[in-house]
Design a protein around this motif. Structure first.
Motif, PDB file in Angstrom:
ATOM      1  N   ARG A  86       0.852  -1.195   0.000  1.00  0.00           N
ATOM      2  CA  ARG A  86       0.000   0.000   0.000  1.00  0.00           C
ATOM      3  C   ARG A  86       0.876   1.228   0.000  1.00  0.00           C
ATOM      4  O   ARG A  86       2.077   1.161   0.303  1.00  0.00           O
ATOM      5  CB  ARG A  86      -0.910   0.031   1.232  1.00  0.00           C
TER       6      ARG A  86
ATOM      7  N   TYR B  36      -8.242  -0.512   7.185  1.00  0.00           N
ATOM      8  CA  TYR B  36      -8.171   0.826   6.590  1.00  0.00           C
ATOM      9  C   TYR B  36      -6.815   1.080   5.934  1.00  0.00           C
ATOM     10  O   TYR B  36      -6.720   1.837   4.978  1.00  0.00           O
ATOM     11  CB  TYR B  36      -8.440   1.893   7.659  1.00  0.00           C
ATOM     12  N   ASP B  37      -5.750   0.457   6.453  1.00  0.00           N
ATOM     13  CA  ASP B  37      -4.411   0.690   5.901  1.00  0.00           C
ATOM     14  C   ASP B  37      -3.946  -0.476   5.018  1.00  0.00           C
ATOM     15  O   ASP B  37      -2.771  -0.542   4.661  1.00  0.00           O
ATOM     16  CB  ASP B  37      -3.412   0.912   7.034  1.00  0.00           C
ATOM     17  N   PHE B  38      -4.856  -1.358   4.683  1.00  0.00           N
ATOM     18  CA  PHE B  38      -4.576  -2.504   3.805  1.00  0.00           C
ATOM     19  C   PHE B  38      -3.464  -3.401   4.359  1.00  0.00           C
ATOM     20  O   PHE B  38      -2.817  -4.118   3.617  1.00  0.00           O
ATOM     21  CB  PHE B  38      -4.220  -2.043   2.381  1.00  0.00           C
ATOM     22  N   ALA B  39      -3.254  -3.338   5.664  1.00  0.00           N
ATOM     23  CA  ALA B  39      -2.226  -4.181   6.270  1.00  0.00           C
ATOM     24  C   ALA B  39      -2.700  -5.626   6.377  1.00  0.00           C
ATOM     25  O   ALA B  39      -1.894  -6.556   6.298  1.00  0.00           O
ATOM     26  CB  ALA B  39      -1.856  -3.636   7.647  1.00  0.00           C
TER      27      ALA B  39
END
Lengths: 270, 837
Positions: B750, B814-817
């Protein structure tokens, strides 16, 4: 209905108490502030990059600019050292000088607000071969044009890439966008909390719609984003249960490239 | 009018020595047919009677008839005659055959003692397969059959107390006491409960709940029987059964869209009596947009359908309303955890029926507490629909006018500042008037004229000021003449023209769109088609040709010609082989061809088209078991690719990326191949099937790009359903579903865009990952409580009984982690009541 279930899930991710999105748990480039955020060809802008490394494993930061008109970065025709830098942060920050070639001036007649992108890639040591390649002079620069391709080759943890647009403009200096100025409306040296939460109020000077984004390396803010209303905004931070000292960050964005960052430390009483 | 014993001219029984012939011991009077009595007609019926060793009449045969009514009345009475048995020369009782003449004399007609009517409890339908046994004073016994109109009469009964026992196959016997009094006719109405419907004469036909046709379609499955509403997981909705047939993949979140033979939901169409309607299911696929009882059959055509249908490259569902008047006025009211519904059809005179129906959901009240979290409130799907229908029989046909409306709404309300602030709003609605005249033109020719007219709209709102809508005022006219080919051989024809006129307007002004688009166009889409049917012995050949055109007021125009062919060969009395090939065209959407400056479309787009091929085999293994196997291979050409991905919020499950943001172009191709099999079990008590689909669907967006899996490619889909009738009107059903997970493109990294403070995903290889398989087991139990004039049905439909957490749609933090998928509903006990009259 379709995707609305998903979308609604995103909207519902807020509520009383610390919002997990505001907690910094891994390496992240949290802000790039370009000063000024809008420049004319032939002028310089200084981009200040802030990197948070909660686990303190050490970090290298590669910064570069890219003006892409559809055929890759124009900067790639220049020597790498003129548009890329590799640094270690000092007090969480590095700087990058954004130089805008005067040759771009004719383009501004066709595209009034031409963006150039400032990238900051923060990596734990050894995780980003591209940094080593640039340091050793093995890189050509073309690998920095397609950032998606670049990131596909890097691990998802221990690496953070952030970007900000700096707009090239032919407008008069007084008509260009400026960074918002956020002034704390509290005594920073007395940021010692003895309560469960702490309210941070800022007075913001800007003529655009500014949004404040709170981040913390422990605890968390109540909301990921707060609108600045009537020139002021208040962000509520909730203290952690088991950490005495916490770094707090509030980033400000005007949505047009203008940005600011406030940093502070809270020490909880024994 | 006493019976006259007549010696047989040639007795069947040869009696040696001094045989003794039967003599009449007791006789009962027949009921004089009322119409004959009123007109004073008299008659004599001559029977040949077999009399057993006890003197009982065991068989009657009319030798000289006096007409059906006299014959039947005399026969009823003679069954209760008692004779002395015939004796052989040794004095042993033996069987004998004699002739007997029964005379009806008007002056001596006995008075009618009892008049009765026998009806099925709950439905009030006249029952003919019942008998009445009357036991009176001093053990007198009379038997009488109920006639075709459900009535019976007993005449000349001795005065006093009698008990009538009415019974029949599959019916619970009912005893009714009566008093026979001088000069009075006892009136009786008896409602019998069909405790074992499969044994009752009224149910002696095994109804094929998933039928098949032998017309132009290689694969047309028709859903007809009421049995279907007892299948688990359908919530009593006939159309939902389509979701369990071969060729249908399960959509994510069970949103009610149909993914037929590996194409997008919007590439398939829904029809009501041949006129297109925008949707067939309400939100969440919980219910069809019109009452199932309005439908005569639901036709599911996954591919290779005839030229009557067009403008789509996928499959279709045609909801076909009942063409004839109902046999009686009837209706129902139902209440379950999702919705309440009301349906009533009223016969008005002999030639007209008026139907009113509607439903309203309250699933929001059930789901809101489950879905809500934090400061926002989800207004879960709320929908309603209504129908008003008039059917009038013409001298040589039927006039049928149906008005229907449907309205669905979904909202997410509230933020930190205002709990009533609308965050997301989604509505879809339509109002349609469908008028249809079906007339017979003689010599097996018939004509069908259909008009479908009305507005439809979908709107989407996203806080703070995002707005999008698609609205259409559509008019569809169809004129079709057809002549059925004789089943023994010959030539049949179908000629038709349909015109679709649309006034289409749209606006897309939401943050995640690149540019605001809006437009309003008139579009004219005429079509002509012709389809002969050639039958010769066991061979049926149906070639067809359909020509479509489109002309928009923006100047856009296009045309297509679609030839199609279906061949069916009966291979003996049981199996049939079917082969089909055809071309299918689908025109671009309005926004796709809307030129600048209003739109971002490409006015040079051509229609997409598919070459569909199929081969199938039907095999009836036994009366109960049958198998159907179809192999299909479809090539998709000139597919429109480009920025369409971002508009999926209207037409399908949520797009999760990556999005193609390039301009529209006819650059895509695709291939879909599969094998569908349907193994059916159909007995008088059990309905069930196993539907298996093995398929692969791939796309290539542009010539130089790699081939990738279709977004809803599900290589294996299995659906097994069974419903079994138990005694005492219990039913038990189960459904098991298995489906491969949909492919998706993983996020491998990301980047953080600071101006918008959003993480932007970096996708890996397209469609290189697949969600875990879907599995669900549903169980349903029904119980009918039958009252005299209505029936109460209660049911419990336990959906996802194993509480499996099926991953429906992939998602990320939300942070594509990390992946953060959305799972389907947990175990859901749905119960309800239905009162039917």
């Amino acid at each position: 209905m379709r995707g609305l279930w998903l979308l609604s899930g995103v909207l519902l991710a807020c509520g009383p108490g610390p919002n997990p999105e505001t907690r910094l748990t891994e390496l992240r480039v949290i802000q790039i502030v370009a000063e000024p955020p809008e420049v004319a060809p032939g002028e310089l802008s200084i981009a200040t990059v802030t990197v948070v490394d909660p686990e303190e494993r050490g970090v290298e930061v590669l910064t570069w600019t890219c003006t892409d008109l559809g055929d890759g970065c124009l900067e790639a025709e220049l020597p790498l050292e003129l548009w890329t830098r590799v640094q270690s942060p000092v007090d969480e920050q590095v700087e990058h000088i954004v130089g805008v070639p005067g040759e771009l001036a004719p383009l501004l007649e066709e595209i009034p607000a031409l963006p150039t992108t400032v990238y900051a890639l923060a990596c734990e040591p050894g995780l980003c071969p591209v940094i080593d390649d640039i340091v050793r002079g093995r890189a050509t620069g073309t690998e920095l044009a397609d950032v998606d391709a670049l990131m596909r080759g890097l691990p998802i943890t221990g690496v953070s890439l952030a970007s900000r647009f700096v707009f090239l403009s032919s407008a008069a200096p007084e008509e260009r966008n400026a960074n918002p100025v956020a002034t704390p409306d509290f005594l920073e040296e007395r940021l010692i909390s003895d309560a469960d939460s702490l309210k941070l109020r800022f007075v913001v000077d800007d003529d655009t719609d500014v949004v404040a984004y709170g981040l913390a390396d422990a605890g968390g803010f109540s909301m990921p984003a707060e609108d600045v209303v009537d020139g002021a905004v208040e962000c509520e931070w909730f203290a952690p249960k088991n950490q005495r000292q916490t770094r707090l960050y509030v980033a400000f964005e005007d949505g047009e490239g203008g940005a600011a960052l406030w940093r502070g430390t809270v020490t909880l009483p024994e | 009018m006493l019976g006259l014993l007549v010696q047989s001219a040639a007795p069947v029984l040869a009696i040696a020595g001094e045989p003794v012939l039967p003599t009449l011991m007791s006789a009962v009077p027949a009921v004089y047919p009322p119409e004959r009595l009123a007109s004073g007609v008299e008659a004599t019926v001559v029977f040949e009677l077999d009399i057993d060793e006890t003197g009982q009449v065991t068989r009657l045969r009319v030798v000289e008839s006096a007409g059906d009514d006299f014959d039947r009345a005399a026969e009823q009475a003679l069954r209760d005659y008692r004779f002395t048995p015939a004796l052989d020369e040794g004095g042993e009782a033996v069987t004998a055959t004699i002739q007997y003449a029964y005379s009806f004399e008007a002056d001596a007609a006995p008075p009618v003692s009892v008049e009765g009517t026998v009806r099925e409890a709950g439905t009030r339908v006249a029952l003919s397969a019942a008998t009445v046994r009357a036991v009176g004073p001093e053990g007198l016994v009379r038997n009488v059959d109920v006639d075709d109109t459900g009535t019976f009469r007993l005449a000349g009964l001795a005065l006093g107390e009698w008990e009538l026992t009415i019974e029949g196959p599959g019916l619970e016997p009912e005893a009714v006491p009566i008093t026979v009094a001088e000069g009075k006719v006892a009136q009786v109405t008896v409602y019998l409960v069909t405790s074992k419907p499969w044994e009752a004469a009224a149910y002696d036909e095994v109804v094929d709940v998933v039928g098949r046709r032998t017309q132009a379609e290689i694969t047309e499955r028709t859903l007809t029987a009421d049995e279907i509403r007892y299948l688990p997981g359908t919530n009593g909705d006939v159309v939902r059964v389509v979701q369990n047939l071969p060729g249908v993949a399960r959509p994510p979140l069970n949103v009610g869209q149909l993914i037929i033979r590996g194409v997008d939901p919007e590439d398939s169409a829904y029809y009501l009596d041949g006129g297109q309607i925008p949707l067939v299911f309400h939100f969440g696929g919980l219910s069809t947009v019109l009452a199932s009882d309005l439908l005569d059959e639901v036709a599911f055509l996954p591919g290779n359908y005839g030229v009557r249908y067009g403008r789509r490259i996928g499959g279709l569902v045609d909801l076909r309303t009942t063409a004839s008047l109902p046999d009686r006025s009837k209706g129902y009211a139902s209440v379950d955890v999702f919705q309440a519904a009301l349906y009533h059809t009223q016969l008005v005179g002999d030639r007209t029926a008026l139907t009113v129906s509607g439903r309203r959901s309250y699933v929001d009240a059930i789901l809101n507490p489950i879905l809500n979290n934090g400061n926002a409130t989800i207004r879960a799907p709320r929908y309603y629909d209504g129908q008003l229908r008039l059917v009038h029989e013409l001298p040589a046909g039927t006039l049928d006018v149906l008005f229907l409306l449907s309205d669905d709404r979904f909202r997410v309300l509230g933020d930190d500042d205002d709990e009533d602030e609308v965050q997301i709003a989604f509505t879809t609605s339509f109002q349609k008037l469908r008028a249809q005249a079906r007339t017979s033109l003689g010599k097996r020719w018939r004509n069908e004229s259909t008009l479908v007219v009305g507005p439809e709209a979908q709107t989407f709102g996203l806080a703070p000021d995002g707005e999008a809508f698609e609205k259409n005022l559509g008019i569809t006219l169809r004129e079709e003449a057809s002549r059925l080919a004789s089943s023994s051989g010959g030539l049949g024809w179908r000629f038709g023209a349909d015109v679709q006129i649309d006034r289409f307007s749209f606006l897309y002004d939401v943050d995640f769109q690149d540019e605001t688009e809006e437009g309003a166009i008139w579009s004219y889409r005429p079509a002509l088609y012709a389809e002969p049917t050639i039958r010769w012995r066991g061979l049926q050949v149906v070639p067809g040709l359909r020509g479509d055109a489109r002309l928009d007021d923006t100047g856009y125009s296009a045309a297509s010609l679609d030839p199609r062919l279906t061949v069916r060969q009966e291979l003996g009395p049981v199996p049939a082989l079917k082969i089909a090939v055809g071309r299918y065209s689908q025109y671009p959407l309005a926004r796709e061809v809307q030129p600048r400056p209003e739109g971002v479309g490409n006015p040079d787009l051509r229609p997409e088209w598919a070459l569909q091929t199929g081969i199938g085999l039907e095999l009836d293994i036994s009366r109960a078991w049958s198998i159907e196997i179809n192999r299909y291979y479809n090539w998709l050409n000139d597919l429109i690719v480009g920025r369409e991905d971002a508009f999926r919020f209207f037409t399908g499950p949520p797009p999760v990326g990556p999005f193609d943001t390039r301009p529209y172009a006819n650059a895509g191709t695709g291939r879909v191949a599969g094998i569908e099999s349907l193994i059916k079990l159909q007995t008088d008590r059990t309905t069930g099937w196993l539907a298996a689909t093995v398929s692969r669907s791939v796309r290539q967006d542009r010539p130089n790009e790699p081939e990738e899996l279709f977004a809803y490619d599900q290589p294996l889909v299995l659906n097994a359903l069974v419903s079994h009738q138990l005694p005492k009107r219990w039913r038990l059903g189960a459904r098991i579903r298995y489906g491969s997970g949909n492919p998706y493109t993983p996020v491998v990294n990301r980047r953080y865009e600071l101006t918008s403070r959003t993480f932007i995903p970096v996708y890996g290889k397209r469609s290189s990952e697949r969600l875990p398989p879907f599995f669900s087991a549903d169980v349903r139990i029904d119980k009918d409580y039958v009252y005299e004039k209505w029936t109460l049905t209660t049911y419990l439909d336990l959906q996802n009984a194993t509480n499996r957490q099926n991953i429906e749609v992939i998602g990320w933090t939300y942070d594509f982690a990390e992946e953060e998928p959305t799972t389907g509903l947990p175990v859901l006990p749905a119960f309800g009541f239905r009162g039917e009259w």
